[in-house]
Design an enzyme around this catalytic site. Structure first.
Site, mmCIF file in Angstrom:
data_model
loop_
_atom_site.group_PDB
_atom_site.id
_atom_site.type_symbol
_atom_site.label_atom_id
_atom_site.label_comp_id
_atom_site.label_asym_id
_atom_site.label_seq_id
_atom_site.Cartn_x
_atom_site.Cartn_y
_atom_site.Cartn_z
ATOM 1 N N HIS A 31 36.190 -1.513 -13.855
ATOM 2 C CA HIS A 31 35.411 -0.400 -13.302
ATOM 3 C C HIS A 31 34.874 -0.657 -11.894
ATOM 4 O O HIS A 31 34.195 0.202 -11.325
ATOM 5 C CB HIS A 31 34.277 0.010 -14.259
ATOM 6 C CG HIS A 31 33.340 -1.107 -14.595
ATOM 7 N ND1 HIS A 31 33.526 -1.932 -15.676
ATOM 8 C CD2 HIS A 31 32.214 -1.538 -13.993
ATOM 9 C CE1 HIS A 31 32.540 -2.822 -15.722
ATOM 10 N NE2 HIS A 31 31.727 -2.603 -14.707
ATOM 11 N N ASP A 77 31.523 -8.787 -14.314
ATOM 12 C CA ASP A 77 32.497 -7.949 -13.606
ATOM 13 C C ASP A 77 33.718 -8.753 -13.211
ATOM 14 O O ASP A 77 33.605 -9.774 -12.528
ATOM 15 C CB ASP A 77 31.854 -7.360 -12.342
ATOM 16 C CG ASP A 77 30.896 -6.229 -12.671
ATOM 17 O OD1 ASP A 77 31.334 -5.289 -13.356
ATOM 18 O OD2 ASP A 77 29.720 -6.297 -12.271
ATOM 19 N N HIS A 90 26.965 -9.282 -18.743
ATOM 20 C CA HIS A 90 27.890 -8.315 -18.142
ATOM 21 C C HIS A 90 28.621 -9.012 -16.994
ATOM 22 O O HIS A 90 28.009 -9.366 -15.985
ATOM 23 C CB HIS A 90 27.131 -7.086 -17.648
ATOM 24 C CG HIS A 90 28.035 -6.035 -17.089
ATOM 25 N ND1 HIS A 90 28.879 -5.292 -17.891
ATOM 26 C CD2 HIS A 90 28.257 -5.615 -15.821
ATOM 27 C CE1 HIS A 90 29.573 -4.463 -17.126
ATOM 28 N NE2 HIS A 90 29.211 -4.635 -15.867
ATOM 29 N N ASP A 128 29.039 0.221 -18.335
ATOM 30 C CA ASP A 128 28.935 0.295 -16.871
ATOM 31 C C ASP A 128 29.893 1.251 -16.169
ATOM 32 O O ASP A 128 29.692 1.543 -15.002
ATOM 33 C CB ASP A 128 29.093 -1.111 -16.277
ATOM 34 C CG ASP A 128 28.463 -1.230 -14.887
ATOM 35 O OD1 ASP A 128 27.484 -0.502 -14.608
ATOM 36 O OD2 ASP A 128 28.954 -2.034 -14.076
#
Length: 1007
Positions: A420, A38, A36, A151
């Site tokens: 996000h 970001d 994951h 997420d």
């Protein structure tokens, strides 16, 4: 585990059932390796690329190439694209192509980022998805088929619709209310078929998997070790990867001594999860934030562990395999079970615990939210203008590659901030600065492009009929562009340095205008003037500043000099009786009454009825000490009590006008304060009878800097009987009904919802609508009331927040704008969607100093453009030149990829991407909710002659007639065929019927 295997369809599924018989007694675990990543959260994109992200792709590709059973899913495209262009070697690139062919590397979602679902606008969600998909299809010929929204903080019902339109077969979400997830787990309801749009229904439904309580990370607790488990590469180190390859918190290696302990831990977790799903297939995500930067040590350990479990599968009752998301969803699809249907309810707001309502981020970093949307609007305008220019002047002086580069930079920046932890305001200050910098640079580039299009002569029709009047101090040329495909009539506002001005249009006629002293400075004046523009049309206006006194009989008579009337400051403590001295401000649609005893709004009367309306600023005080109770932060809003009025006195000025009447209200925190803390300016358009502008009351707020641990709301209290029911939009795409709910804890925060474009309250006779140009949190906490959170400034001592610098000590001044409308529900339902877009895409105003080379002969005359207009229930969502060079024929595209690999083909400047959306739900309005037929050739005639139209999937990568999505059985027996368009690839007669809520995407070509 459920044993559900049956022997039907044996012939067709022979292979599957043979395998199934072997596995029917086993739980099958699909181990999905992922990282994951970001795109900006605590660290900037550049810092992340350097510390770990580059290594993820380099090492994963190397390790997958080494062992044939290994697999990996890649999600966000921004990091992958940066790696592909700047880091990957030719060998890496060749291997990526091979791994994609073998299905061992799979691109999931495929957007530029994993976009937020609460505060993003539908147009920007589509943009970032299109950005990523265009790159993937052009480079590899692949088209993602699955969602992986693990997420985002809550799930919108718009996202599954977009993913269905993009051709996805299944979708995956994770963060939903803790108590709801608990309930769904117990009842095996985590999987369902989601029909996100009440109008599109089953046409755009999608199978949705909700992750269980362990979410997207591997459970890291090991009963036999004090280190985390399954993260053999440890935790990424910033700013530099360690030279010796030793990272913090590396899990115990899998050895003879530990393998059985590891196996038991993994098997126990798989069995626990299997109880929550209807089939005996368990999706087991292996990874977490910033994982797989050393894929070698990860796979080396996991290979041994999985091999051990499979060797002892009879003992454990579990079989494990490396998998992509396609492997998992395909297996579930083949079970042929019937699934529950979920209608268009969303999963907002989202709470993780009784005192953790993630509704604070709806209002966090209001400035960034505003700039992100402004950048999106500028991009929208620049795209259509460059498309017009390119078709009208294919050999014009604006260099097309240069222009496309400017657009691409802004597309990248607007896509990136949809992440996000971007537009949500949940990032660290340096990452917020990174987003701002990329957006500002992109906007500067787009403004350069607009200036070039307007300034470089398209055809040198030099004209001398510009009205040079010798006695003017100076002259400013202003070009105004309407980026919407509707005719508009509105006013624009510019700041000038003189107390008098005359505005002339391109025919030399005087334009109705108004000038007045600015509230910001005594040496600046606000000039308002009326503009009438066709769809996608621009006009030039000339502003002259007369030196001498102006004769009202001349052009000066068209400009009204408005005077400011000042009212005495009123202290709240002195309010006795109110409502006795009311002062009216009128236009053709409304009568606003202001109370001279309070300096507040008292009521608004539209054509039918009077509604009591009072508006003012309130504050929530937040707790910043974790030891004394729950806190508010970037993400979470926890009201420590009801809001309190944020002022002790109010001053007011009224500026009666002929283009706009202005009411300025100043709110002072303390009676003796010299400077106000808050202000609101309400502008009432005058002289727009029969036109949309008449209905909008524009309110501009100035809020801040706030005191620490304050969250400021603008509260509108009305006489409406709405029972605390609120309507808010999902991403500007559809409206959701929000009924007030009471909770044991945290009721205020859990009744907050995101407003992206619109929110309203109503009763049987009246509706009050607010439209916004950026996202906010909104709530209706008591009868007839609607509050909008405009700004937050917080600090707390929670270690996690301090460690990552996520405390939101935002000392900025914010200046959001809302449009308020009032009327009967039926009257407003026919206009608010259009009004929301007119606010988002206000005319682009370009002041241009007269170019020197034309000083003697006048300015290069802009050729008047022909308007491009669609019916008012449709919206031209996109008109752009993407610049992709892939063939629209899939077979041909794959063929040329196989021949050329990395060969750069020519950019295609002739392919235009057009999106048109129907703004209304079925049954929302008797006239506007009807299917609408348009002839694209006729609509586009204002730009050029259309020769060819091909319908595509949402992001352009599928010819619509080739797109076959998986069909999922549902428990709804009758499938009612709603009104939906038949799928045709090419439209030879150019007639297209657009049904309620459809978003239709086309490639169009001009002669």
């Amino acid at each position: 585990p459920n044993v559900y295997f049956v022997t039907q369809n044996l012939g067709r599924r022979k292979l599957f059932w043979t395998l199934a018989n072997l596995l029917s007694i086993l739980i099958q675990a699909f181990v999905i390796p992922h990282s994951h990543m970001d795109v900006g959260w605590v660290y900037t994109v550049q810092e992340s690329m350097h510390a770990y992200a580059s290594n993820v792709y380099s090492s994963v590709v190397e390790e997958l190439s080494r062992v044939k059973s290994r697999k990996f899913i890649a999600v966000e495209q921004e990091f992958f694209r940066l790696w592909w262009v700047n880091v990957a070697t030719d060998w890496h690139k060749k291997q990526v192509r091979q791994l994609l062919k073998e299905g061992r590397l799979e691109f999931i979602i495929g957007g530029q980022v994993m976009h937020d679902e609460a505060v993003t606008d539908v147009d920007d969600a589509i943009l970032q998805l299109t950005e990523g998909h265009g790159f993937l299809y052009e480079t590899f010929g692949v088209r993602p088929r699955f969602g992986w929204h693990v997420d985002p903080f809550g799930a919108s019902a718009t996202t599954p619709v977009l993913f269905a339109l993009a051709g996805f077969d299944a979708h995956l979400i994770s963060r939903i209310d803790y108590d709801l997830k608990d309930d769904m787990q117990k009842n095996k309801k985590l999987q369902f078929v989601w029909r996100g749009s009440p109008s599109l229904k089953e046409k755009q439904e999608i199978f949705t998997h909700t992750m269980d309580q362990f979410s997207y990370c591997t459970p890291s607790y090991l009963p036999f070790s004090n280190r985390s488990g399954f993260y053999w590469n440890g935790v990424a180190l910033f700013p530099d990867p360690p030279k010796d390859g030793i990272y913090p918190n590396m899990s115990l290696p899998v050895t003879k001594e530990t393998v059985e302990l590891y196996a038991q831990t993994m098997v126990d977790n798989i069995k626990q999860r299997a109880q929550w799903f209807r089939t005996s297939h368990v999706l087991w995500p292996w990874g977490c934030d910033k994982q797989f930067f050393n894929a070698s040590v990860q796979f080396m350990n996991m290979d041994v562990l999985m091999n051990y479990i499979n060797t002892h599968s009879d003992k454990y009752g579990v079989a494990v395999q490396y998998a992509t998301l396609q492997d998992y969803f395909q297996t579930v699809h083949q079970t042929n079970l019937s699934w529950d249907v979920r209608g268009n309810q969303d999963f907002l707001p989202y709470s993780t615990e009784p005192f953790q309502a993630w509704t604070g981020f709806y209002g966090s970093r209001n400035v960034l939210k505003g700039v992100a949307r402004r950048a999106s609007s500028l991009l929208y305008a620049a795209e259509s203008l460059f498309t017009r220019y390119r078709i009208s002047y294919p050999d014009g002086p604006v260099q097309r590659e240069w222009a496309l580069d400017k657009l691409k930079a802004l597309r990248w920046a607007v896509s990136e901030v949809q992440h996000h932890d971007g537009i949500t305001g949940t990032e660290s200050p340096k990452v917020a600065d990174m987003y701002m910098e990329h957006l500002m640079q992109g906007m500067m580039g787009a403004e350069e492009l607009l200036a070039a299009i307007f300034l470089l002569p398209q055809t040198l029709e030099l004209s001398n009929d510009i009205h040079h009047t010798p006695q003017t101090r100076s002259t400013t040329h202003i070009i105004v562009y309407n980026p919407l495909a509707w005719n508009i009539s509105t006013y624009i506002n510019i700041s000038v340095a003189y107390a008098m001005a005359v505005v002339l249009d391109d025919d030399g006629k005087a334009v109705p205008a108004q000038i007045q002293q600015s509230m910001e400075s005594s040496t600046v004046y606000d000039l308002f003037f009326v503009v009438e523009l066709g769809g996608l049309q621009y006009r030039k206006y000339i502003v002259q500043f007369p030196q001498s006194h102006c004769d009202t009989g001349s052009a000066c008579g068209a400009t009204h000099v408005a005077r400011v009337v000042t009212f005495k400051k009123k202290n709240v403590s002195q309010w006795k009786r109110t409502g006795r001295k009311l002062l009216p401000v009128l236009n053709e649609c409304y009568k606003l009454m202001f109370d001279q005893e309070t300096n507040l709004l008292h009521s608004i009367t539209d054509r039918q009825m009077r509604v009591r309306v009072q508006q003012d600023f309130w504050e929530y005080e937040a707790n910043g000490d974790v030891h004394s109770g729950p806190i508010s932060d970037n993400y979470i809003f926890t009201a420590s009590g009801s809001a309190i009025p944020a002022y002790k006195s109010v001053a007011m000025e009224i500026v009666p006008g002929k283009v706009v009447s202005e009411i300025r209200q100043y709110f002072y925190r303390e009676e003796e304060d010299k400077n106000h803390t808050y202000s609101v300016v309400t502008r009432v358009p005058v002289g727009f009878e029969g036109r949309l502008a008449c209905f909008r009351l524009e309110q501009s707020y100035k809020v801040g800097p706030l005191e620490i641990n304050r969250e400021t709301v603008f509260r509108t209290r009305t006489s409406l009987k709405n029972n605390r029911t609120l309507f808010t939009d999902n991403n500007g795409y559809q409206m959701m009904k929000r009924t007030y709910k009471t909770f044991v804890n945290n009721t205020i925060a859990r009744n907050y919802y995101p407003m992206v474009r619109a929110a309203y309250i109503q009763d049987d006779s009246s509706r009050v609508v607010f439209l916004g140009e950026r996202a906010h949190g909104v709530a209706s906490l008591s009868q007839g009331q609607l509050e909008v959170m405009l700004h937050r400034r917080l600090w707390n001592n929670q270690e996690w927040n301090l460690g990552y610098n996520l405390t939101l000590n935002d000392s900025s001044v914010v200046r959001p704008v809302l449009w308020m409308m009032l009327g009967s529900p039926s009257a407003l339902s026919s206009i608010y969607q259009q009004e929301a877009l007119e606010l988002q895409h206000r005319p682009v105003v370009m002041p241009i100093d007269q170019p020197r080379e034309f000083a003697d002969t006048g300015i290069a005359r802009l050729v008047i453009t022909k308007p491009v207009v669609v019916p008012q229930n449709l919206h031209m969502q996109t008109l752009s030149i993407p610049g992709w060079n892939y063939s629209p024929d899939h077979t041909q595209h794959l063929h040329s990829l196989n021949l050329g690999g990395e060969r750069k083909s020519e950019i295609d400047f002739d392919r235009i991407l057009l999106r048109i959306t129907h703004l209304y739900e079925g049954g929302e309005d008797p006239v506007l909710s009807q299917p609408t037929v348009i002839n694209l050739k006729e609509v586009m005639r204002g730009i050029g002659e259309l020769t060819r139209v091909q319908e595509r999937s949402l992001t352009g990568t599928w010819n619509i007639s080739d797109l076959q999505r998986w069909s999922w059985k549902t428990n709804e027996s009758v499938r009612k065929e709603g009104e939906i368009s038949p799928l045709i690839g090419n439209y030879n007669d150019f007639n297209v019927t657009i049904y309620p809520k459809e978003i239709r995407t086309f490639f169009i070509y001009f002669k």
